[in-house]
Design a protein around this motif. Structure first.
Motif, PDB file in Angstrom:
ATOM      1  N   TRP A 149       0.809  -1.214   0.000  1.00 20.70           N
ATOM      2  CA  TRP A 149       0.000   0.000   0.000  1.00 20.70           C
ATOM      3  C   TRP A 149       0.843   1.265   0.000  1.00 20.70           C
ATOM      4  CZ3 TRP A 149      -4.211  -1.063   4.322  1.00 20.70           C
ATOM      5  CH2 TRP A 149      -5.132  -2.000   3.833  1.00 20.70           C
ATOM      6  N   GLY A 199      -9.882  -1.738  -1.691  1.00 23.51           N
ATOM      7  CA  GLY A 199      -9.335  -1.805  -3.040  1.00 23.51           C
ATOM      8  C   GLY A 199      -9.932  -0.790  -3.983  1.00 23.51           C
ATOM      9  N   GLU A 231      -9.810   2.873  -5.755  1.00 30.09           N
ATOM     10  CA  GLU A 231      -8.899   3.962  -6.111  1.00 30.09           C
ATOM     11  C   GLU A 231      -9.661   5.265  -5.972  1.00 30.09           C
ATOM     12  OE1 GLU A 231      -5.359   5.582  -6.746  1.00 30.09           O
ATOM     13  OE2 GLU A 231      -5.695   3.408  -6.664  1.00 30.09           O
TER      14      GLU A 231
END
Length: 331
Positions: free
Chosen positions: A62, A180, A182
């Motif tokens: 990450w 997950g 964006e």
């Protein structure tokens, strides 16, 4: 093999890492001896320490090594600023598996160096050891410059509670990463690389702040420490919290209905952790700079009809919502 820290060797790695840090006026003797010597013109030294453990506080999938370096500095120097002090120096303990790429260690060092440049400090030493788990321990030092420290225990009834820095963005960034998604770049960057308002700590002290702390575990939870230490109650005005457009976008992406997005965003501003903003109490009548946002007031315990369950903090006169970070809670 020389592309790993095990192949490179401890002392070669130390030489490559320490060469990146400049000497400042606060450093009498930097890395290279058994211990560093740091100037303390005030006669007192503000000190704090923090630990980052891979898998608990950061994930390499990450965050980049530079991100982790920035964060390691930010969360420590923010505590120095919260005392009303100026950040000066750091000592870093670096425990890592021998197969860690040398490039990761060098990029981490670059992140530390760059954030130190923002905060105004430098690294004067530390330690490197082998470990199955990548762990970074940081000790930060600061200088009060002759001023009194701003403690958590000085809040008084009638004080105004104000914040400066970002609230809620880091928690939104973490939620986006966990799912997950964006999402808005600002939320992700504030989680990966917090941007504490370092200079605002000494500024608050000069304005007469009676109490102050770094917002690392959530605004409500952290102000609970002030309330308990000061023997007061703090009531926050939720409508004074003005969510950043990026935060509103993030909570919508996380599932909040458009008409409920402001409420969801304020919930993260109240309970989200790892913001590394500053929250302080100021005497009534103090003229605050525009970047200090008044968010509540301090009152005596008897003044609060419905005391909150989280350390004497209420929101809009009602018990404060739960939340905030617990280092021994679920990861």
């Amino acid at each position: 093999m020389r592309n790993t820290i095990g192949g490179l060797g401890e002392f070669t790695l130390i030489t490559r890492v320490t060469a990146q840090f400049p000497t400042t006026d606060d450093v009498i003797l930097g890395p290279g001896d058994d211990a560093a010597i740091v100037a303390a013109p005030d006669g007192r030294t503000v000190a704090t320490t923090d630990v980052l453990v891979e898998g608990r506080h950061f994930r390499r999938d990450w965050s980049t090594a530079r991100d982790v370096g920035h964060r390691a500095v930010a969360q420590n120097f923010s505590d120095i600023a919260a005392m009303g002090a100026r950040p000066t120096t750091l000592l870093i303990g670096f425990a890592a598996p021998s197969d860690l790429p040398v490039q990761w260690a060098e990029d981490f060092t670059a992140g530390v160096r760059d954030e130190c440049a923002v905060a105004g400090g430098t690294v004067v030493g530390g330690d490197m050891v082998g470990s199955d788990t990548l762990t970074i321990a940081v000790t930060a030092l600061g200088d009060l410059g002759g001023a009194d420290p701003v403690l958590r225990s000085g809040a008084r009834p009638g004080d105004v509670v104000a914040c400066t820095g970002h609230l809620g963005l880091s928690a939104a960034g973490l939620a986006l990463l966990e799912r997950g998604v964006e999402g808005p770049a600002l939320c992700l960057s504030e989680h990966r690389r917090p941007s504490p308002p370092y200079a605002a700590g000494a500024e608050a002290a000069s304005l007469g702040a009676t109490a102050m702390l770094d917002v690392s575990d959530g605004l409500v939870q952290d102000l609970g420490h002030v309330a308990r230490a000061s023997g007061v109650y703090i009531d926050l005005d939720s409508m004074s919290l003005d969510p950043d457009p990026a935060l509103l976008e993030a909570v919508r992406m996380l599932g909040a209905a458009p008409d409920r997005a402001p409420e969801a965003a304020r919930g993260l501003m109240l309970a989200g952790g790892e913001d590394h903003a500053l929250a302080a109490c100021f005497p009534p009548g103090v003229r605050l700079p525009a970047h200090w946002l008044p968010v509540g007031r301090v009152g005596p315990v008897s003044e609060t009809a419905e005391p909150g369950t989280d350390g004497g903090v209420t929101v809009d006169g009602s018990p404060a919502p739960g939340g905030g970070w617990d280092h021994f809670g679920p990861g």
